[in-house]
Design an enzyme around this catalytic site. Structure first.
Site, PDB file in Angstrom:
ATOM      1  N   ASP A   1       0.872  -1.176   0.000  1.00 45.31           N
ATOM      2  CA  ASP A   1       0.000   0.000   0.000  1.00 45.31           C
ATOM      3  C   ASP A   1       0.905   1.221   0.000  1.00 45.31           C
ATOM      4  O   ASP A   1       1.735   1.381   0.894  1.00 45.31           O
ATOM      5  CB  ASP A   1      -0.871   0.031   1.269  1.00 45.31           C
TER       6      ASP A   1
ATOM      7  N   ASP B   1     -14.069  -5.302  -2.879  1.00 49.71           N
ATOM      8  CA  ASP B   1     -14.032  -5.214  -1.421  1.00 49.71           C
ATOM      9  C   ASP B   1     -15.404  -5.655  -0.920  1.00 49.71           C
ATOM     10  O   ASP B   1     -16.410  -5.014  -1.234  1.00 49.71           O
ATOM     11  CB  ASP B   1     -13.770  -3.766  -0.973  1.00 49.71           C
TER      12      ASP B   1
END
Lengths: 254, 218
Positions: free
Chosen positions: A11, A130
């Site tokens: 990330d 997600d």
């Protein structure tokens, strides 16, 4: 036979690798190019970069990072985060990405997935889903966007099938309930999606130990397993993860 | 015109950055140029022919840039490396969009069957995506092909594809992969070597193959 893949996930925000818990509380984990090289040396099968930079000012940074990584690391690179139009896909591929992951935009504008797959081929289009477990709905898992903040009313399994029909070549399935928790993948979710589509799925969210990776493949039916914190903070190397998977009867590239 | 050692053919399909960066990494001072200019391809010492996406689009884009003759000429006359669709395009025909290829190798490009399963009954996904073993074949020659030098038999390479080439003459097969059927994942003849897998994304084994190509004197 084909090996199951281990994919460390980086990330990235403002040019640094960070890791959060349930998408919040970010901790600095280092320089992306250095980390990418380390994982490559350890035998990572691919690398995924998620650009979680909030401000548009610093978005260009990810292109420089990918350019630098791509000239030193010769394994597949996937980049996601903030991909809004086909032009973003082009820029990332030109910087050296091999696949581009599309998340929120896929929900807002599914046609963009189709346009990108038609233009650049399904092999480079990953749709990131997600999903969160929900109650009192006709479905078990719902798609969320905007880093898990917005519900969509979409059934994650049906959504997965729709995305594949538009040209997604691979699905990155993240359990929002599990991300950062270290209690393991949501294997029933992954299994439901893996059984429903023909393309490979990458399980993501919740890895805390090496048995979780094994379970992701054996119970969840994942073709690849993605993890971040267990590798970033040196708890395990990618090599150790692969050895453990091999000892448990999973084919890996060693 | 400047001297070009290695030309990477750009016909608008796919990610040539990866290929050129990997070639440059092993080029040992030789020049690597990504080009859609037939004259540059003609002048180059050796040629890499990559490709991604769908075969009908690839053939259309190749012709739109008037590169067909330059590619065929290169494949007949100088060290030539096809990668992925760049291998499939060398065959006569592909099931993908019922497309005619360049016909440099006899045979067809076929799609993986539906509903494939592995030994444990687990569904095998299409596209075939990831690291799979490549079994080197020696073309009935006494020695292994020079492009396999320094690469272990059954080494893993990165594959991404839903179609595979089925050569009519199996003497051209230089490598095979199982998914779960055994298919031809590399072909070789004279100055041509072509791989279904992505050498540019296959870590050390891929870089070794590229380095072997850069130094190859067929």
């Amino acid at each position: 036979m084909l090996a199951k893949r281990i994919i460390p996930c980086l990330d990235v925000t403002n040019g640094r690798v960070v890791k959060g818990i349930n998408f919040l509380e970010l901790r600095d984990a280092g320089d992306p190019v250095e980390i990418a090289k380390r994982y490559d040396d350890q035998g990572a099968d691919e690398l995924t970069f998620l650009d979680i930079t909030a401000s548009s000012d610093n978005r260009g940074l990810i292109l420089h990072i990918i350019e630098e990584v791509a000239s030193q690391v010769f394994i597949p690179l996937t980049v996601g985060g903030g991909v809004r139009e086909v032009e973003d896909v082009r820029r990332l591929l030109n910087a050296g990405a091999d696949k581009v992951s599309i998340n929120t935009t896929a929900v807002l504008n599914p046609q963009m997935v189709k346009d990108a797959a038609d233009r650049y081929g399904s092999q480079c289009i990953v749709v990131a889903i997600d999903a969160k477990k929900v109650d009192n709905q006709p479905y078990e898992w719902e798609v969320f966007t905007h880093g898990g903040r917005k519900s969509t009313g979409l059934d994650a399994v049906k959504w997965a099938q729709y995305m594949v029909s538009l040209g997604a070549g691979e699905l990155l399935v993240t359990s929002m309930d599990r991300d950062g928790t270290k209690i393991g993948f949501n294997n029933p979710l992954n299994r439901a999606i893996s059984d429903a589509v023909a393309v490979p799925i990458i399980a993501s969210g919740g890895v805390g130990n090496l048995q979780h990776l094994v379970d992701g493949v054996k119970l969840g039916g994942a073709d690849a397993v993605l993890a971040a914190s267990i590798f970033h903070y040196g708890e395990y190397t990618v090599q150790q993860a692969k050895q453990y998977m091999q000892q448990n009867g999973i084919e890996v590239r060693l | 015109m400047q001297k070009v050692d290695i030309a990477v053919v750009d016909y608008g399909m796919g990610n040539l950055r990866s290929v050129s960066k990997a070639a440059l990494h092993v080029a040992n001072g030789k020049s690597v140029v990504v080009t859609s200019d037939a004259a540059v391809i003609h002048a180059a010492e050796r040629v890499i022919f990559p490709g991604q996406g769908a075969m009908p689009d690839c053939m259309r884009e190749l012709d739109a840039r008037h590169l067909r003759d330059a590619v065929i000429d290169a494949a007949k006359n100088k060290p030539f490396l096809g990668i992925c669709i760049g291998m499939q395009l060398l065959f006569e025909h592909s099931e993908e969009g019922d497309t005619a290829g360049l016909g440099l190798f006899k045979g067809n490009v076929k799609r993986f069957a539906d509903k494939l399963t592995d030994d444990l009954g687990e569904k095998l996904k299409v596209p075939h995506m990831g690291w799979n073993q490549v079994f080197q074949t020696n073309n009935n020659q006494k020695q292994a092909h020079p492009l396999w030098a320094g690469i272990k038999d059954a080494a893993r390479f990165y594959h991404v594809h839903s179609y595979y080439a089925a050569p009519q003459d199996n003497a051209v097969t230089a490598g095979e992969t199982e998914y779960p059927v055994r298919f031809t994942s590399a072909v070789a003849r004279d100055n041509i070597f072509a791989t279904q897998f992505h050498v540019e994304k296959s870590a050390a084994a891929g870089l070794q193959l590229l380095a072997n190509f850069v130094n190859w004197k067929p």
